[in-house]
Scaffold this motif. Sequence first.
Motif, PDB file in Angstrom:
ATOM      1  N   LEU A 335       0.757  -1.043   0.171  1.00 36.56           N
ATOM      2  CA  LEU A 335      -0.142   0.056  -0.079  1.00 36.56           C
ATOM      3  C   LEU A 335       0.915   1.296  -0.022  1.00 36.56           C
ATOM      4  CD1 LEU A 335      -2.743   1.611   0.297  1.00 36.56           C
ATOM      5  CD2 LEU A 335      -2.476   1.243   2.764  1.00 36.56           C
ATOM      6  N   THR A 336       1.946   1.140   0.454  1.00 35.69           N
ATOM      7  CA  THR A 336       2.862   2.437   0.771  1.00 35.69           C
ATOM      8  C   THR A 336       3.703   2.826  -0.589  1.00 35.69           C
ATOM      9  OG1 THR A 336       4.795   0.982   1.710  1.00 35.69           O
ATOM     10  CG2 THR A 336       3.258   2.015   3.170  1.00 35.69           C
ATOM     11  N   ARG A 337       3.389   2.173  -1.671  1.00 32.90           N
ATOM     12  CA  ARG A 337       4.034   2.596  -2.931  1.00 32.90           C
ATOM     13  C   ARG A 337       3.193   3.469  -3.491  1.00 32.90           C
ATOM     14  NH1 ARG A 337       4.038  -3.254  -5.810  1.00 32.90           N
ATOM     15  NH2 ARG A 337       5.868  -4.316  -5.023  1.00 32.90           N
ATOM     16  N   THR A 338       1.747   3.820  -2.922  1.00 29.85           N
ATOM     17  CA  THR A 338       0.963   4.726  -3.296  1.00 29.85           C
ATOM     18  C   THR A 338       1.138   5.833  -2.137  1.00 29.85           C
ATOM     19  OG1 THR A 338      -0.529   3.678  -4.579  1.00 29.85           O
ATOM     20  CG2 THR A 338      -1.265   5.617  -3.991  1.00 29.85           C
ATOM     21  N   PRO A 339       1.776   6.942  -2.541  1.00 29.34           N
ATOM     22  CA  PRO A 339       1.908   8.192  -1.445  1.00 29.34           C
ATOM     23  C   PRO A 339       0.643   8.420  -0.894  1.00 29.34           C
ATOM     24  CG  PRO A 339       3.326   8.726  -3.370  1.00 29.34           C
ATOM     25  CD  PRO A 339       2.400   7.535  -3.822  1.00 29.34           C
ATOM     26  N   ALA A 340       0.512   8.780   0.277  1.00 27.61           N
ATOM     27  CA  ALA A 340      -0.794   9.225   0.971  1.00 27.61           C
ATOM     28  C   ALA A 340      -1.384  10.437   0.596  1.00 27.61           C
ATOM     29  CB  ALA A 340      -0.543   8.996   2.513  1.00 27.61           C
ATOM     30  N   ASP A 341      -0.447  11.195   0.286  1.00 29.52           N
ATOM     31  CA  ASP A 341      -0.944  12.546  -0.267  1.00 29.52           C
ATOM     32  C   ASP A 341      -1.471  12.582  -1.599  1.00 29.52           C
ATOM     33  OD1 ASP A 341       1.256  12.226  -1.801  1.00 29.52           O
ATOM     34  OD2 ASP A 341       2.272  13.800  -0.999  1.00 29.52           O
ATOM     35  N   GLN A 342      -1.542  11.460  -2.470  1.00 25.99           N
ATOM     36  CA  GLN A 342      -2.235  11.330  -3.625  1.00 25.99           C
ATOM     37  C   GLN A 342      -3.398  10.657  -3.042  1.00 25.99           C
ATOM     38  OE1 GLN A 342       0.079   9.029  -6.497  1.00 25.99           O
ATOM     39  NE2 GLN A 342       1.846  10.485  -6.225  1.00 25.99           N
ATOM     40  N   VAL A 343      -4.544  11.369  -2.731  1.00 25.52           N
ATOM     41  CA  VAL A 343      -5.705  10.953  -2.016  1.00 25.52           C
ATOM     42  C   VAL A 343      -6.624  10.270  -2.968  1.00 25.52           C
ATOM     43  CG1 VAL A 343      -7.647  11.930  -0.935  1.00 25.52           C
ATOM     44  CG2 VAL A 343      -5.490  13.061  -0.614  1.00 25.52           C
ATOM     45  N   MET A 344      -6.713  10.735  -4.397  1.00 25.42           N
ATOM     46  CA  MET A 344      -7.669   9.989  -5.119  1.00 25.42           C
ATOM     47  C   MET A 344      -7.215   8.497  -5.353  1.00 25.42           C
ATOM     48  SD  MET A 344     -10.241  12.088  -5.512  1.00 25.42           S
ATOM     49  CE  MET A 344     -11.116  11.515  -6.870  1.00 25.42           C
ATOM     50  N   GLN A 345      -5.946   8.338  -5.135  1.00 27.31           N
ATOM     51  CA  GLN A 345      -5.340   7.105  -5.681  1.00 27.31           C
ATOM     52  C   GLN A 345      -5.134   6.021  -4.192  1.00 27.31           C
ATOM     53  OE1 GLN A 345      -3.655   9.623  -6.909  1.00 27.31           O
ATOM     54  NE2 GLN A 345      -5.134   9.482  -8.773  1.00 27.31           N
ATOM     55  N   TYR A 346      -4.923   6.929  -3.224  1.00 29.06           N
ATOM     56  CA  TYR A 346      -4.497   6.213  -1.924  1.00 29.06           C
ATOM     57  C   TYR A 346      -5.702   5.680  -1.185  1.00 29.06           C
ATOM     58  CZ  TYR A 346      -2.503   5.460   2.722  1.00 29.06           C
ATOM     59  OH  TYR A 346      -2.095   4.535   3.961  1.00 29.06           O
ATOM     60  N   LEU A 347      -6.673   6.563  -0.954  1.00 25.90           N
ATOM     61  CA  LEU A 347      -7.777   6.339  -0.159  1.00 25.90           C
ATOM     62  C   LEU A 347      -8.456   5.200  -0.526  1.00 25.90           C
ATOM     63  CD1 LEU A 347      -9.496   9.493   0.917  1.00 25.90           C
ATOM     64  CD2 LEU A 347      -8.272   7.862   2.372  1.00 25.90           C
ATOM     65  N   PRO A 348      -9.055   4.863  -1.929  1.00 22.20           N
ATOM     66  CA  PRO A 348      -9.642   3.775  -2.289  1.00 22.20           C
ATOM     67  C   PRO A 348      -8.683   2.432  -1.824  1.00 22.20           C
ATOM     68  CG  PRO A 348      -9.704   5.295  -4.007  1.00 22.20           C
ATOM     69  CD  PRO A 348      -8.597   5.832  -2.876  1.00 22.20           C
ATOM     70  N   GLN A 349      -7.496   2.406  -2.037  1.00 27.30           N
ATOM     71  CA  GLN A 349      -6.632   1.256  -1.873  1.00 27.30           C
ATOM     72  C   GLN A 349      -6.805   1.028  -0.431  1.00 27.30           C
ATOM     73  OE1 GLN A 349      -3.107   0.417  -3.666  1.00 27.30           O
ATOM     74  NE2 GLN A 349      -3.193   2.168  -5.042  1.00 27.30           N
ATOM     75  N   ALA A 350      -6.499   2.197   0.636  1.00 19.68           N
ATOM     76  CA  ALA A 350      -6.616   2.012   2.045  1.00 19.68           C
ATOM     77  C   ALA A 350      -7.780   1.473   2.539  1.00 19.68           C
ATOM     78  CB  ALA A 350      -6.247   3.207   2.457  1.00 19.68           C
ATOM     79  N   ASN A 351      -9.025   2.112   1.853  1.00 17.93           N
ATOM     80  CA  ASN A 351     -10.269   1.453   2.306  1.00 17.93           C
ATOM     81  C   ASN A 351     -10.517  -0.081   1.879  1.00 17.93           C
ATOM     82  OD1 ASN A 351     -11.118   3.834   3.198  1.00 17.93           O
ATOM     83  ND2 ASN A 351     -11.905   4.609   1.424  1.00 17.93           N
ATOM     84  N   ALA A 352     -10.030  -0.403   0.699  1.00 15.49           N
ATOM     85  CA  ALA A 352     -10.082  -1.916   0.316  1.00 15.49           C
ATOM     86  C   ALA A 352      -9.327  -2.778   1.345  1.00 15.49           C
ATOM     87  CB  ALA A 352      -9.544  -2.011  -1.253  1.00 15.49           C
ATOM     88  N   LEU A 353      -8.088  -2.309   1.666  1.00 17.90           N
ATOM     89  CA  LEU A 353      -7.071  -3.039   2.650  1.00 17.90           C
ATOM     90  C   LEU A 353      -7.893  -3.196   3.588  1.00 17.90           C
ATOM     91  CD1 LEU A 353      -4.414  -4.437   3.351  1.00 17.90           C
ATOM     92  CD2 LEU A 353      -3.816  -2.059   3.819  1.00 17.90           C
ATOM     93  N   GLN A 354      -8.570  -2.139   4.388  1.00 15.57           N
ATOM     94  CA  GLN A 354      -9.311  -2.114   5.479  1.00 15.57           C
ATOM     95  C   GLN A 354     -10.421  -3.347   5.491  1.00 15.57           C
ATOM     96  OE1 GLN A 354     -12.567  -1.133   6.620  1.00 15.57           O
ATOM     97  NE2 GLN A 354     -12.232  -1.569   8.953  1.00 15.57           N
TER      98      GLN A 354
END
Length: 390
Positions: A335-354
Amino acid sequence: MHKLSLPVPGDDALAASSALQQLIIDDICQHQGWIPFSRYMELALYAPDLGYYSGGATKLGKDGDFTTAPEMSSLFGAALATLASHIFTHTRAEIMEFGAGTGKLALDFLSECQLSGIAIDRYFIVELSGELRARQEELLKSFPQVTWLQEMPDSFSGLVLGNEVLDAMPVDLVIKTADGWREVGVAVVDEDSSPRLIYRELAGQLCHPDKIAQIPDADALPVGYLTEVHAVASGFMRSIARMLLKSQGTTAAIFIDYGFPAAEYYHPQRLQGSLMCHYRHHAHPDPFYLPGLQDITAHVDFTAMARAALDEGLELLSYSSQAGFLMAAGIAGLLTRTPADQVMQYLPQANALQKLVSPAEMGELFKVLIVGQRLELPENLLRLDRSHRL
């Protein structure tokens, strides 16, 4: 038709379901008015051209009836590839996947291998559905390593993958009566000249002891206790074991599914078993509603699956929660490959991981069983092992 508040299918879908129902009724009539539930489930899911998995309806994803982990996030397949890179230091770099669905797991697995420089010699997909194979071929056309098989080979050395494949295998139903255990199957009744499928106990004989051998303390369970037994899935696990053992090499098989150890599966409070149906993202308990248009599943008895593999001679390598398995496989780092400040890309991945790892979502209900031979798994995965619960 059963009165459930579910979306109404189109005319073509209703016609296909009616044709399958008639096929099932004909089968029941040819067997003295009663068939085992496993036979009903086999026809409902796999009857040529009409069954749920052999017909042409969309099954997976937002337009289907349910969503699997690979459809949820590419991180799932990438994490499996990361773990496989360790396994491939001990075994041949070959994969065999069962229950590949749309091919999304294979796509994410192979894409991660390509990105990380993990060499894959061949990726076999065992697929019986022509419709699903066509979708897989389109999705995976840029990966020449992929080969399709219609049946399990006699021998294989490498890594076997099965994500949500065991839960789709036909189950038998048994019920505890005052006289002992009886099998519950399917019969037909006529209501106003309209045939209807119903549950019916097999009259006149008790279950053979082998049928309920996997149920712990079966005699102590209350009268009226209804549950599933998993002869087909156990047979599949034995076949997997024989295939891997015949290779005489270092091998492993990873099965990911929702389920419990036997002591939890057959808990006295689980009075009605775990059978469930999925239709357009609605879950309900009626397996006779629109046969061929809905999925029918049961939770997996992981004790029975492990025992079947061990009885053939494989080793039990690991049993863990999906959350523990994915974290040990390095999914958080992916998940950390996608920078957290790239919100549009990071948040969907973080939500799916959750959803994949949260105990309130899939993280605890889904388990991971690993069997094989001559293979030592990574220490961080072994620390999470729950094999003692089986």
